[in-house]
Write an enzyme that holds these catalytic residues in place. Structure first.
Site, PDB file in Angstrom:
ATOM      1  N   SER A 184      66.073  60.179   5.525  1.00  0.00           N
ATOM      2  CA  SER A 184      66.747  59.525   6.655  1.00  0.00           C
ATOM      3  C   SER A 184      67.204  60.541   7.692  1.00  0.00           C
ATOM      4  O   SER A 184      67.310  60.216   8.870  1.00  0.00           O
ATOM      5  CB  SER A 184      67.989  58.764   6.169  1.00  0.00           C
ATOM      6  OG  SER A 184      67.639  57.760   5.274  1.00  0.00           O
ATOM      7  N   HIS A 219      59.796  55.885   6.391  1.00  0.00           N
ATOM      8  CA  HIS A 219      61.223  55.589   6.231  1.00  0.00           C
ATOM      9  C   HIS A 219      61.451  54.096   6.024  1.00  0.00           C
ATOM     10  O   HIS A 219      61.356  53.297   6.952  1.00  0.00           O
ATOM     11  CB  HIS A 219      61.992  56.092   7.463  1.00  0.00           C
ATOM     12  CG  HIS A 219      63.470  55.984   7.331  1.00  0.00           C
ATOM     13  ND1 HIS A 219      64.293  55.574   8.346  1.00  0.00           N
ATOM     14  CD2 HIS A 219      64.298  56.245   6.277  1.00  0.00           C
ATOM     15  CE1 HIS A 219      65.546  55.578   7.930  1.00  0.00           C
ATOM     16  NE2 HIS A 219      65.570  55.982   6.680  1.00  0.00           N
ATOM     17  N   GLU A 257      59.731  52.821   9.360  1.00  0.00           N
ATOM     18  CA  GLU A 257      59.503  53.779  10.439  1.00  0.00           C
ATOM     19  C   GLU A 257      58.503  54.819   9.937  1.00  0.00           C
ATOM     20  O   GLU A 257      58.768  55.502   8.945  1.00  0.00           O
ATOM     21  CB  GLU A 257      60.806  54.475  10.839  1.00  0.00           C
ATOM     22  CG  GLU A 257      61.782  53.569  11.564  1.00  0.00           C
ATOM     23  CD  GLU A 257      63.106  54.257  11.893  1.00  0.00           C
ATOM     24  OE1 GLU A 257      63.749  53.844  12.865  1.00  0.00           O
ATOM     25  OE2 GLU A 257      63.505  55.195  11.170  1.00  0.00           O
ATOM     26  N   ASN A 285      68.459  54.784  13.090  1.00  0.00           N
ATOM     27  CA  ASN A 285      69.718  55.484  12.808  1.00  0.00           C
ATOM     28  C   ASN A 285      70.263  56.198  14.032  1.00  0.00           C
ATOM     29  O   ASN A 285      71.434  56.550  14.075  1.00  0.00           O
ATOM     30  CB  ASN A 285      69.535  56.471  11.658  1.00  0.00           C
ATOM     31  CG  ASN A 285      69.629  55.760  10.320  1.00  0.00           C
ATOM     32  OD1 ASN A 285      70.145  54.642  10.239  1.00  0.00           O
ATOM     33  ND2 ASN A 285      69.115  56.378   9.281  1.00  0.00           N
TER      34      ASN A 285
END
Ligand SMILES: NC(=O)c1ccc[n+]([C@@H]2O[C@H](COP(=O)([O-])OP(=O)(O)OC[C@H]3O[C@@H](n4cnc5c(N)ncnc54)[C@H](O)[C@@H]3O)[C@@H](O)[C@H]2O)c1
Lengths: 247, 306
Positions: free
Chosen positions: B138, B159, B171, B209
């Protein structure tokens, strides 16, 4: 109820509020900036200034309309890119009847409207403001006065970060919006949402936050500023025509 | 990877994903994410080798998958035969040499660069030259993780979001060296798993994120400036269409987890003030109020609040 609505020539907010008022059998006049509405203003229960992008226009309109308003009428000013306090400072006769509000687009499914009293408030205009919003089915939620209040500030922050990411080539516009809808369940992608709000209005909010806080944090993404400079403020020119699939 | 056979309608499918049964996938790390990812893969029909450092950990990963799938069968979402045949595709191992011959490895080990570097070095030794090595990281960069590889072009980010079996987004992260064929292959595979892949470059926080930071960051500043309290901010966010407001969402995610993500992105951008975390977050973590999991965060759950 008689209401006068002011705003940018192409703004959706005064039109949407006027349509809702008329649907509830109230009288609404959407006024152009140069309209002479002294008689109508004297009869009005509220003036709602929906201007976002032009603080000088907001202050000029306030100076003009406020002196005609009845004592018990409210002057509502949109706080998407200004604090109610700053606007009230420009009200000559009765700064106490200025009430701030925020209602970022799209408003059709909204049940709440953010409201804020300026520091100069007497509170006298609170009932008139609440009555106006109740008339179109919105509950007033009182927050403290500030630039952008709650949701315009959060949404402008999200849109700005999405424009930074797009401008840096992090991902395509479509993938940025899809990722936010699918990865965090946002109701719409931040880029598409910025278009619904109007890129010029998002930029005005960020610039006002940058001035108010003096923080680099609110510096607008260069791509956002260029899109606005080029007149591509949204609505008509979609960034990405593909429909975003939702899960 | 073998080519798929042509479909009955005659249109060639050879450019599409090979039959899942013919693409063997390894998952390294059988924790929350690794187990969830392995579940997605066996459900899509792939033979999967799930690796962890201890037998107890891989066994726990398999149990997590089995109970998740069995619950679905009990609720009538799918047949128990489908669960049995999916579980039959899962092999658990504590021997990394078992990753030999897989077409793709997805690494879901702890978020520590020393662990990931050692794992990637060993994977390159064990796996074939064509094996794609993907990381579920991440907060670390694909560039950094792939830097220990002799062939960094085989590495990419993949991801997933937690819980991996339920979240549709993946992702796909292109590192500076990642080969185009790697991106094409994992994109096709992710689609075949029923996921919705997006392509992101290798920058801190990737898309979600990073772009989500202002939702929490502005919420925290608004609360810190006393513009409104947590509950009012959450209520207004829900009214605007968000399924949860920033504070109830941080309570659900874990305030410590959210603070760590915020701090990682802030550091990744060398302290750009757009990403600066808020003192409220640290105070919550320091006082052990981590959200739902501790019964108390921005809201008090023990008292039946919120
Ligand atoms: N938890 C999340 O919400 C989430 C979401 C997306 C991505 N991620 C990423 O996924 C990765 C794993 O996170 P997690 O939440 O599943 O962690 P976790 O702690 O639940 O699982 C990590 C697993 O890796 C195992 N492990 C330890 N050393 C190992 C080694 N040398 N080789 C292989 N396995 C080893 C551990 O025994 C453990 O079972 C991290 O990179 C994390 O950043 C986590």
């Amino acid at each position: 109820m008689n209401v006068i609505l002011l705003g940018e020539a192409d703004a959706q907010l005064p039109l949407r509020i006027a349509a809702k008022l008329e649907a509830h059998r109230h009288r609404a006049i959407v006024a152009s900036p140069d309209a002479h509405l002294e008689r109508e203003t004297r009869e009005a229960d509220a003036v709602v200034d929906c201007w976002v992008t032009d603080a000088a226009a907001k202050l000029a309109a306030l100076g003009r309309y406020e002196r005609w308003l009845r004592r018990d009428a409210a002057y509502l000013t949109c706080c998407h890119a200004a604090s109610a306090t700053r606007m009230a400072a420009g009200a000559g006769k009765a700064p106490g009847r200025v009430v701030g509000f925020a209602l970022p687009a799209p408003i059709d499914d909204r049940k709440l409207v953010e409201c804020a009293l300026p520091l100069q408030a007497t509170g006298a205009a609170k009932p008139a403001a609440e009555a106006l919003w109740r008339a179109i089915g919105l509950e007033a939620v009182w927050v403290d006065d500030s630039v952008g209040l709650i949701m315009p500030r959060i949404l402008a922050g999200l849109a700005n970060e999405a424009f930074f990411a797009l401008g840096e080539g992090l991902a395509s516009a479509r993938d940025i919006d899809r990722a936010m809808q699918l990865g965090t369940r946002y109701p719409r992608g931040p880029l598409a949402w910025a278009e619904v709000m109007g890129l010029d209005q998002v930029l005005a909010c960020l610039d006002a936050l940058a001035t108010e806080h003096g923080e680099d944090r609110y510096r607008a993404a260069p791509l956002l500023r260029r899109r606005v400079a080029a007149g591509r403020t949204g609505r008509l020119d979609a960034l990405h025509p593909d429909e975003v699939e939702t899960a | 990877m073998a080519d798929a056979s042509p479909s009955p309608a005659g249109e060639t499918r050879s450019n599409e994903a090979p039959a899942a049964a013919e693409t063997c996938i390894g998952v390294a790390g059988a924790g929350t994410m690794g187990a969830g990812i392995a579940q997605v893969l066996i459900w899509a029909g792939h033979p999967v080798r799930l690796y962890d450092i201890e037998q107890a950990y891989v066994a726990r990963g398999r149990d997590q998958i089995a109970s998740f799938l069995r619950r679905g069968a009990e609720k009538g979402r799918h047949s128990s035969e489908a669960v049995d045949s999916a579980l039959a595709r899962l092999t658990i191992t504590t021997d990394l040499a078992d990753m030999a011959g897989v077409d793709l490895v997805i690494e879901a080990a702890p978020e520590r660069i020393d662990i990931k570097h050692e794992l990637f070095r060993n994977l390159e030794r064990v796996c074939g030259a064509e094996t794609i090595l993907a990381t579920n990281t991440s907060t670390l960069s694909v560039a950094l993780i792939a830097s220990v590889l002799e062939r960094p072009e085989r590495a990419c980010g993949l991801h997933f979001f937690n819980p991996a079996p339920l979240m549709p987004l993946v992702e796909i992260v292109r590192g500076p060296a990642t080969a185009a064929r790697v991106i094409e292959t994992v994109t096709r595979l992710a689609q075949a798993w029923g996921k919705q892949p997006v392509l992101a470059e290798d920058a801190p926080g990737f898309i979600v994120n990073r772009v989500a930071r202002p939702f929490y960051g502005e919420g925290l500043r608004l609360a810190g400036e006393r513009v409104a309290d947590y509950a009012t901010i959450d209520r207004l966010a829900r009214d605007a269409g968000f399924p949860m407001g920033p504070f109830e969402l941080m309570d659900l995610i874990g305030i410590d987890v959210n603070f760590a993500a915020a701090s990682a992105v802030f550091e990744g951008f060398f302290g750009d003030p757009r990403f600066r975390p808020h003192p409220i977050q640290r105070a919550m973590v320091e006082s052990g109020r981590l959200g739902r999991k501790t019964g108390r965060g921005y809201y008090d759950y023990a008292a039946g609040d919120a």
